[in-house]
Scaffold this motif. Structure first.
Motif, PDB file in Angstrom:
ATOM      1  N   LEU A 100       0.820  -1.211   0.000  1.00 41.29           N
ATOM      2  CA  LEU A 100       0.000   0.000   0.000  1.00 41.29           C
ATOM      3  C   LEU A 100       0.857   1.265   0.000  1.00 41.29           C
ATOM      4  CD1 LEU A 100      -2.742  -1.127   2.528  1.00 41.29           C
ATOM      5  CD2 LEU A 100      -3.144  -0.439   0.160  1.00 41.29           C
ATOM      6  N   ALA A 147      -7.553 -11.982  -1.245  1.00 38.55           N
ATOM      7  CA  ALA A 147      -7.999 -10.623  -0.905  1.00 38.55           C
ATOM      8  C   ALA A 147      -8.717 -10.603   0.433  1.00 38.55           C
ATOM      9  CB  ALA A 147      -8.905 -10.081  -2.005  1.00 38.55           C
ATOM     10  N   SER A 148      -9.632 -11.531   0.630  1.00 40.58           N
ATOM     11  CA  SER A 148     -10.406 -11.500   1.871  1.00 40.58           C
ATOM     12  C   SER A 148      -9.546 -11.843   3.073  1.00 40.58           C
ATOM     13  CB  SER A 148     -11.606 -12.444   1.771  1.00 40.58           C
ATOM     14  OG  SER A 148     -11.201 -13.746   1.508  1.00 40.58           O
ATOM     15  N   GLU A 150      -6.302 -11.034   3.331  1.00 33.50           N
ATOM     16  CA  GLU A 150      -5.531  -9.824   3.598  1.00 33.50           C
ATOM     17  C   GLU A 150      -6.400  -8.791   4.314  1.00 33.50           C
ATOM     18  OE1 GLU A 150      -2.409 -11.198   2.998  1.00 33.50           O
ATOM     19  OE2 GLU A 150      -1.881  -9.186   2.369  1.00 33.50           O
ATOM     20  N   GLY A 151      -7.604  -8.603   3.820  1.00 38.47           N
ATOM     21  CA  GLY A 151      -8.507  -7.648   4.459  1.00 38.47           C
ATOM     22  C   GLY A 151      -8.869  -8.067   5.869  1.00 38.47           C
ATOM     23  N   ILE A 154      -6.232  -7.131   8.284  1.00 39.01           N
ATOM     24  CA  ILE A 154      -6.300  -5.705   8.625  1.00 39.01           C
ATOM     25  C   ILE A 154      -7.334  -5.479   9.722  1.00 39.01           C
ATOM     26  CG2 ILE A 154      -6.874  -3.396   7.781  1.00 39.01           C
ATOM     27  CD1 ILE A 154      -5.904  -4.247   5.033  1.00 39.01           C
TER      28      ILE A 154
ATOM     29  N   ARG B  10      -2.067   7.013   0.086  1.00 41.40           N
ATOM     30  CA  ARG B  10      -1.096   6.441  -0.859  1.00 41.40           C
ATOM     31  C   ARG B  10       0.321   6.342  -0.299  1.00 41.40           C
ATOM     32  NH1 ARG B  10      -1.848  10.094  -5.941  1.00 41.40           N
ATOM     33  NH2 ARG B  10      -3.978  10.055  -5.168  1.00 41.40           N
ATOM     34  N   CYS B  90      -4.915   4.313  -7.057  1.00 43.15           N
ATOM     35  CA  CYS B  90      -4.441   4.524  -5.690  1.00 43.15           C
ATOM     36  C   CYS B  90      -5.560   4.694  -4.679  1.00 43.15           C
ATOM     37  CB  CYS B  90      -3.538   5.739  -5.625  1.00 43.15           C
ATOM     38  SG  CYS B  90      -1.905   5.441  -6.275  1.00 43.15           S
ATOM     39  N   ALA B  93      -8.920   2.458  -0.458  1.00 40.96           N
ATOM     40  CA  ALA B  93      -8.634   1.931   0.875  1.00 40.96           C
ATOM     41  C   ALA B  93      -7.887   2.981   1.691  1.00 40.96           C
ATOM     42  CB  ALA B  93      -7.837   0.639   0.791  1.00 40.96           C
ATOM     43  N   ALA B  96      -6.389   1.539   5.235  1.00 32.86           N
ATOM     44  CA  ALA B  96      -5.665   0.276   5.363  1.00 32.86           C
ATOM     45  C   ALA B  96      -4.197   0.457   5.712  1.00 32.86           C
ATOM     46  CB  ALA B  96      -5.801  -0.528   4.072  1.00 32.86           C
ATOM     47  N   GLU B 150     -11.148  -4.421   0.906  1.00 34.83           N
ATOM     48  CA  GLU B 150      -9.844  -3.876   1.290  1.00 34.83           C
ATOM     49  C   GLU B 150      -8.721  -4.697   0.659  1.00 34.83           C
ATOM     50  OE1 GLU B 150     -11.069  -0.852   2.475  1.00 34.83           O
ATOM     51  OE2 GLU B 150      -9.346  -0.960   3.816  1.00 34.83           O
ATOM     52  N   GLY B 151      -8.846  -6.007   0.736  1.00 35.67           N
ATOM     53  CA  GLY B 151      -7.828  -6.857   0.144  1.00 35.67           C
ATOM     54  C   GLY B 151      -7.759  -6.701  -1.366  1.00 35.67           C
ATOM     55  N   ILE B 154      -5.769  -3.700  -2.319  1.00 30.40           N
ATOM     56  CA  ILE B 154      -4.332  -3.962  -2.223  1.00 30.40           C
ATOM     57  C   ILE B 154      -3.844  -4.652  -3.492  1.00 30.40           C
ATOM     58  CG2 ILE B 154      -2.530  -5.244  -0.990  1.00 30.40           C
ATOM     59  CD1 ILE B 154      -4.182  -4.969   1.544  1.00 30.40           C
TER      60      ILE B 154
END
Lengths: 185, 185
Positions: A100, A147-148, A150-151, A154, B10, B90, B93, B96, B150-151, B154
């Motif tokens: 990120l 993705a899920s 990783e989220g 978080i 970012r 960018c 999120a 995150a 969110e994932g 990323i």
DNA sequence: GTCTATATAGAGATAGAC
DNA sequence: GTCTATCTCTATATAGAC
């Protein structure tokens, strides 16, 4: 590089200083620019790539041990939750912060992260494809799994609770089962 | 604070300097510590909380405009993809990076992020509950929606492509539809 | 309320001895 | 290969004038 990876995971790229890396690792300060003449960015890129490999191997190993695809993916998530619990609520997403922070400023780090994620996604996609999911669907599901996760990491880190990861785990079971039903029906 | 939010999104917390914020925002340098005597952490906490509100309102508005829950969630994701496309890969999120970087070092920022995420999850959970999903399931699905988004951001940022977000969008449709079928069956 | 100047600390990186 | 010393730059934060 082990220390580097660990610090990156919980502090990100800009939050992790070379001084801290040298101090905590006990590595000789003079060696750093001998092995990484290009400096911090190169060191971090190497650490990220290594972590990507580790993640992929971690997933691949478990996926190969359990035949049923849904159960295998579920087991990966379960193991990640265990790991998260014992890592003081800081583990599980070693690349996310760097990805990120640097995606807009460093092509090198961005592509390194992209490759690492691709490898991990491929591991899941391969398992799903072998299990009979259509190629395109397997790819989309594998992306969603990563993705899920990783989220969820978080959310679990901010809440200091495994609850989000548990909830995502259950949802992924439902999703993969449903996709299988569609495929069979 | 607008500039702060944009830069945080970012570059993350440590990657964003007060000098840069002052320079790019055009805000008077002397005012910063007048309005935020506690310094950077307080400024960032305020920006994060504001962004959390913005996210929640963004989702709530769309969710209230479309009656069908699956279609409504899908529309939110669709709008996020549009936004991501026009933000030079960018956006999407805003919390995150800060959440990951600071969850281990700043209780204040961690809890601020946690509250922001909770508000967003609640917006989805409320919609799903109203649509008839059982409370616990609605909560788990809402968490999964936010986590996977969110994932996906990323992954989309590292790959500079909307593809991961599109794939997750499709998967979320499947997941929510399946959960609805279970509920009705 | 806002300004400039500055304090203090830390960053990444380099030089040259050994 | 590794050491220490140091360069330069930037960070956050503060002081005191206006």
């Amino acid at each position: 590089m082990e220390t580097t990876s660990r610090l990156l995971e919980r502090q990100g790229y800009h939050g992790t200083g070379l001084n801290q890396i040298v101090r905590e690792s006990g590595a000789p300060r003079g060696s750093l620019y001998y092995y990484f003449p290009e400096g911090k960015e190169a060191l971090v890129a190497a650490a990220i790539a290594e972590q990507g490999d580790r993640m992929r191997r971690f997933a691949s190993t478990i996926l190969s041990e359990i035949e049923d695809a849904v159960e295998a993916v579920d087991r990966v998530v379960e193991r990640l939750i265990e790991f998260f619990s014992v890592s003081e609520h800081c583990g599980g997403a070693p690349l996310a912060a760097v990805a990120l922070e640097t995606s807009a400023s460093s092509t090198r780090l961005r592509t390194t992260c992209a490759d690492a994620y691709k490898g991990l996604i491929d591991a899941f996609a391969q398992k799903l494809t072998q299990a009979g999911y259509p190629l395109q669907q397997a790819q989309a599901l594998a992306t969603t799994v990563v993705a899920s996760i990783e989220g969820a990491v978080i959310l679990s880190r901010t809440q200091q609770s495994t609850s989000p990861m548990e909830q995502v785990r259950a949802a992924l079971r439902t999703l993969l089962t449903q996709a299988r039903a569609e495929r069979q029906g």
